[in-house]
Design a protein around this motif. Structure first.
Motif, PDB file in Angstrom:
ATOM      1  N   THR A   6       0.703  -1.228  -0.047  1.00 33.48           N
ATOM      2  CA  THR A   6       0.032  -0.020  -0.017  1.00 33.48           C
ATOM      3  C   THR A   6       0.846   1.260  -0.013  1.00 33.48           C
ATOM      4  OG1 THR A   6      -1.736  -0.959   0.911  1.00 33.48           O
ATOM      5  CG2 THR A   6      -1.811   1.248   1.313  1.00 33.48           C
ATOM      6  N   GLU A   7       1.906   1.379   0.991  1.00 35.61           N
ATOM      7  CA  GLU A   7       2.722   2.602   0.838  1.00 35.61           C
ATOM      8  C   GLU A   7       3.488   2.619  -0.422  1.00 35.61           C
ATOM      9  OE1 GLU A   7       3.560   5.695   2.850  1.00 35.61           O
ATOM     10  OE2 GLU A   7       2.640   4.245   3.775  1.00 35.61           O
ATOM     11  N   ARG A   8       4.044   1.699  -0.938  1.00 40.49           N
ATOM     12  CA  ARG A   8       4.643   1.938  -2.306  1.00 40.49           C
ATOM     13  C   ARG A   8       3.636   2.334  -3.287  1.00 40.49           C
ATOM     14  NH1 ARG A   8       7.253  -3.042  -4.327  1.00 40.49           N
ATOM     15  NH2 ARG A   8       5.560  -4.161  -3.114  1.00 40.49           N
ATOM     16  N   LEU A  10       1.033   4.216  -3.135  1.00 39.19           N
ATOM     17  CA  LEU A  10       0.983   5.686  -2.663  1.00 39.19           C
ATOM     18  C   LEU A  10       2.014   6.477  -2.795  1.00 39.19           C
ATOM     19  CD1 LEU A  10      -1.237   5.064   0.356  1.00 39.19           C
ATOM     20  CD2 LEU A  10      -2.107   5.344  -1.843  1.00 39.19           C
ATOM     21  N   GLU A  11       3.191   6.051  -2.629  1.00 38.89           N
ATOM     22  CA  GLU A  11       4.324   6.826  -2.982  1.00 38.89           C
ATOM     23  C   GLU A  11       4.532   6.851  -4.359  1.00 38.89           C
ATOM     24  OE1 GLU A  11       7.597   4.734  -0.907  1.00 38.89           O
ATOM     25  OE2 GLU A  11       6.711   5.310   0.933  1.00 38.89           O
ATOM     26  N   LEU A  12       4.412   5.973  -5.380  1.00 40.26           N
ATOM     27  CA  LEU A  12       4.737   5.931  -6.553  1.00 40.26           C
ATOM     28  C   LEU A  12       3.349   7.244  -7.139  1.00 40.26           C
ATOM     29  CD1 LEU A  12       5.133   3.386  -9.273  1.00 40.26           C
ATOM     30  CD2 LEU A  12       3.584   4.947  -9.547  1.00 40.26           C
ATOM     31  N   ILE A  13       2.139   6.949  -6.666  1.00 41.15           N
ATOM     32  CA  ILE A  13       1.098   7.798  -7.137  1.00 41.15           C
ATOM     33  C   ILE A  13       1.665   9.256  -6.856  1.00 41.15           C
ATOM     34  CG2 ILE A  13      -1.280   8.622  -6.824  1.00 41.15           C
ATOM     35  CD1 ILE A  13      -1.819   5.543  -6.423  1.00 41.15           C
ATOM     36  N   GLU A  14       2.081   9.516  -5.996  1.00 41.03           N
ATOM     37  CA  GLU A  14       2.374  11.042  -5.358  1.00 41.03           C
ATOM     38  C   GLU A  14       3.563  11.430  -6.161  1.00 41.03           C
ATOM     39  OE1 GLU A  14       3.506  10.823  -1.399  1.00 41.03           O
ATOM     40  OE2 GLU A  14       1.271  10.847  -0.849  1.00 41.03           O
ATOM     41  N   ARG A  15       4.281  10.783  -7.114  1.00 42.93           N
ATOM     42  CA  ARG A  15       5.407  11.156  -8.167  1.00 42.93           C
ATOM     43  C   ARG A  15       4.654  11.438  -9.345  1.00 42.93           C
ATOM     44  NH1 ARG A  15       8.904   6.202  -7.815  1.00 42.93           N
ATOM     45  NH2 ARG A  15       9.156   6.847  -9.660  1.00 42.93           N
ATOM     46  N   ILE A  16       3.599  11.045  -9.601  1.00 45.82           N
ATOM     47  CA  ILE A  16       2.931  11.364 -11.104  1.00 45.82           C
ATOM     48  C   ILE A  16       2.873  12.694 -11.481  1.00 45.82           C
ATOM     49  CG2 ILE A  16       1.017  10.761 -12.551  1.00 45.82           C
ATOM     50  CD1 ILE A  16       0.332   8.436 -10.902  1.00 45.82           C
ATOM     51  N   PRO A  17       3.502  13.323 -12.133  1.00 44.69           N
ATOM     52  CA  PRO A  17       3.280  14.957 -12.386  1.00 44.69           C
ATOM     53  C   PRO A  17       1.772  15.100 -12.986  1.00 44.69           C
ATOM     54  CG  PRO A  17       4.795  13.947 -13.979  1.00 44.69           C
ATOM     55  CD  PRO A  17       4.320  12.706 -13.297  1.00 44.69           C
ATOM     56  N   PRO A  18       1.385  16.583 -12.604  1.00 46.91           N
ATOM     57  CA  PRO A  18       0.246  17.035 -13.184  1.00 46.91           C
ATOM     58  C   PRO A  18       0.152  16.803 -14.780  1.00 46.91           C
ATOM     59  CG  PRO A  18       1.062  18.578 -11.672  1.00 46.91           C
ATOM     60  CD  PRO A  18       2.115  17.437 -11.965  1.00 46.91           C
ATOM     61  N   GLY A  19      -1.061  16.501 -15.077  1.00 48.44           N
ATOM     62  CA  GLY A  19      -1.341  16.334 -16.543  1.00 48.44           C
ATOM     63  C   GLY A  19      -0.630  15.033 -17.185  1.00 48.44           C
ATOM     64  N   LYS A  20      -0.301  14.265 -16.097  1.00 52.17           N
ATOM     65  CA  LYS A  20      -0.005  12.885 -16.624  1.00 52.17           C
ATOM     66  C   LYS A  20      -0.777  11.810 -15.923  1.00 52.17           C
ATOM     67  CE  LYS A  20       3.223  13.792 -19.676  1.00 52.17           C
ATOM     68  NZ  LYS A  20       3.051  13.662 -20.979  1.00 52.17           N
ATOM     69  N   VAL A  21      -1.037  10.371 -16.449  1.00 49.64           N
ATOM     70  CA  VAL A  21      -1.604   9.490 -15.710  1.00 49.64           C
ATOM     71  C   VAL A  21      -0.680   8.241 -15.674  1.00 49.64           C
ATOM     72  CG1 VAL A  21      -4.005  10.142 -16.403  1.00 49.64           C
ATOM     73  CG2 VAL A  21      -2.989   8.591 -17.751  1.00 49.64           C
ATOM     74  N   VAL A  22      -1.024   7.319 -14.896  1.00 45.87           N
ATOM     75  CA  VAL A  22      -0.566   6.060 -14.976  1.00 45.87           C
ATOM     76  C   VAL A  22      -1.808   4.882 -14.955  1.00 45.87           C
ATOM     77  CG1 VAL A  22       1.154   4.215 -14.026  1.00 45.87           C
ATOM     78  CG2 VAL A  22       1.737   6.699 -14.042  1.00 45.87           C
ATOM     79  N   THR A  23      -1.642   3.873 -15.361  1.00 46.00           N
ATOM     80  CA  THR A  23      -2.749   2.755 -15.367  1.00 46.00           C
ATOM     81  C   THR A  23      -2.374   1.894 -13.874  1.00 46.00           C
ATOM     82  OG1 THR A  23      -1.658   1.156 -16.534  1.00 46.00           O
ATOM     83  CG2 THR A  23      -3.184   2.593 -17.670  1.00 46.00           C
ATOM     84  N   VAL A  39      -3.843  -3.015  -7.082  1.00 45.99           N
ATOM     85  CA  VAL A  39      -3.391  -1.512  -7.055  1.00 45.99           C
ATOM     86  C   VAL A  39      -5.112  -0.810  -6.954  1.00 45.99           C
ATOM     87  CG1 VAL A  39      -2.846   0.541  -8.286  1.00 45.99           C
ATOM     88  CG2 VAL A  39      -1.405  -1.635  -8.271  1.00 45.99           C
ATOM     89  N   GLY A  40      -5.883  -1.535  -7.556  1.00 45.79           N
ATOM     90  CA  GLY A  40      -7.319  -0.753  -7.643  1.00 45.79           C
ATOM     91  C   GLY A  40      -7.835  -0.983  -6.206  1.00 45.79           C
ATOM     92  N   ARG A  41      -7.444  -2.141  -5.363  1.00 46.81           N
ATOM     93  CA  ARG A  41      -7.895  -2.043  -4.145  1.00 46.81           C
ATOM     94  C   ARG A  41      -7.305  -1.143  -3.112  1.00 46.81           C
ATOM     95  NH1 ARG A  41     -11.665  -3.844  -0.450  1.00 46.81           N
ATOM     96  NH2 ARG A  41     -10.785  -4.744   1.333  1.00 46.81           N
ATOM     97  N   VAL A  42      -6.048  -0.973  -3.191  1.00 48.01           N
ATOM     98  CA  VAL A  42      -5.466   0.033  -2.342  1.00 48.01           C
ATOM     99  C   VAL A  42      -6.140   1.326  -2.868  1.00 48.01           C
ATOM    100  CG1 VAL A  42      -3.206   1.440  -2.223  1.00 48.01           C
ATOM    101  CG2 VAL A  42      -3.189  -1.137  -2.241  1.00 48.01           C
ATOM    102  N   MET A  43      -6.302   1.626  -4.165  1.00 46.33           N
ATOM    103  CA  MET A  43      -6.888   3.271  -4.208  1.00 46.33           C
ATOM    104  C   MET A  43      -8.371   3.043  -3.769  1.00 46.33           C
ATOM    105  SD  MET A  43      -4.456   4.618  -6.018  1.00 46.33           S
ATOM    106  CE  MET A  43      -5.713   6.006  -6.386  1.00 46.33           C
TER     107      MET A  43
END
Length: 96
Positions: A6-8, A10-23, A39-43
Motif C-alpha cells: 500500500t505504501e509503495r 501511494l508513494e508512486l502515485i505521489e510522483r505522477i506529475p500534473p497532466g499525466k496518468v498511469v494505469t 492496485v485498484g484495491r489500494v486506491m
C-alpha cells in the motif's frame, strides 16, 4: 506486507506529475508486485489521500462515481482528454 505494498503504491502515485496518468497495471508492473486489481484495491481504500485522478484504467476511465470529479481535475491540470476520458497514449507517464 500488505501495508508495505500500500505504501509503495501511494508513494508512486505521489510522483505522477500534473497532466499525466498511469494505469493500475503499470503501477503493479513498476512495483514488480501484485496486479492491477491489487492496485485498484489500494486506491479504493486509501486513494483519497493522493492524486487519485492520475491513476486510470487502461481505457482512460475511472469507476463511474469518480468520473465527474476526475474530469474537473484533468481539465485543471491540462490532462489530454478525448470524449470524456483520458487520452492514455498522450497522457501516460513512464514510471522510472
Amino acid at each position: 506486507m500488505v501495508a508495505d505494498f500500500t505504501e509503495r503504491v501511494l508513494e508512486l502515485i505521489e510522483r505522477i506529475p500534473p497532466g499525466k496518468v498511469v494505469t493500475y497495471g503499470l503501477i503493479a508492473d513498476a512495483l514488480g508486485d501484485g496486479g492491477a486489481r491489487q492496485v485498484g484495491r489500494v486506491m479504493s481504500l486509501e486513494g483519497a489521500a493522493v492524486t487519485w485522478w492520475r491513476v486510470v484504467r487502461a481505457n482512460g476511465t475511472l469507476p463511474p462515481h469518480l468520473m465527474t470529479d476526475a474530469q474537473e481535475h484533468w481539465q485543471a491540470e491540462g490532462t489530454p482528454v478525448r470524449r470524456g476520458r483520458v487520452d492514455v497514449p498522450s497522457a501516460i507517464w513512464h514510471v522510472g
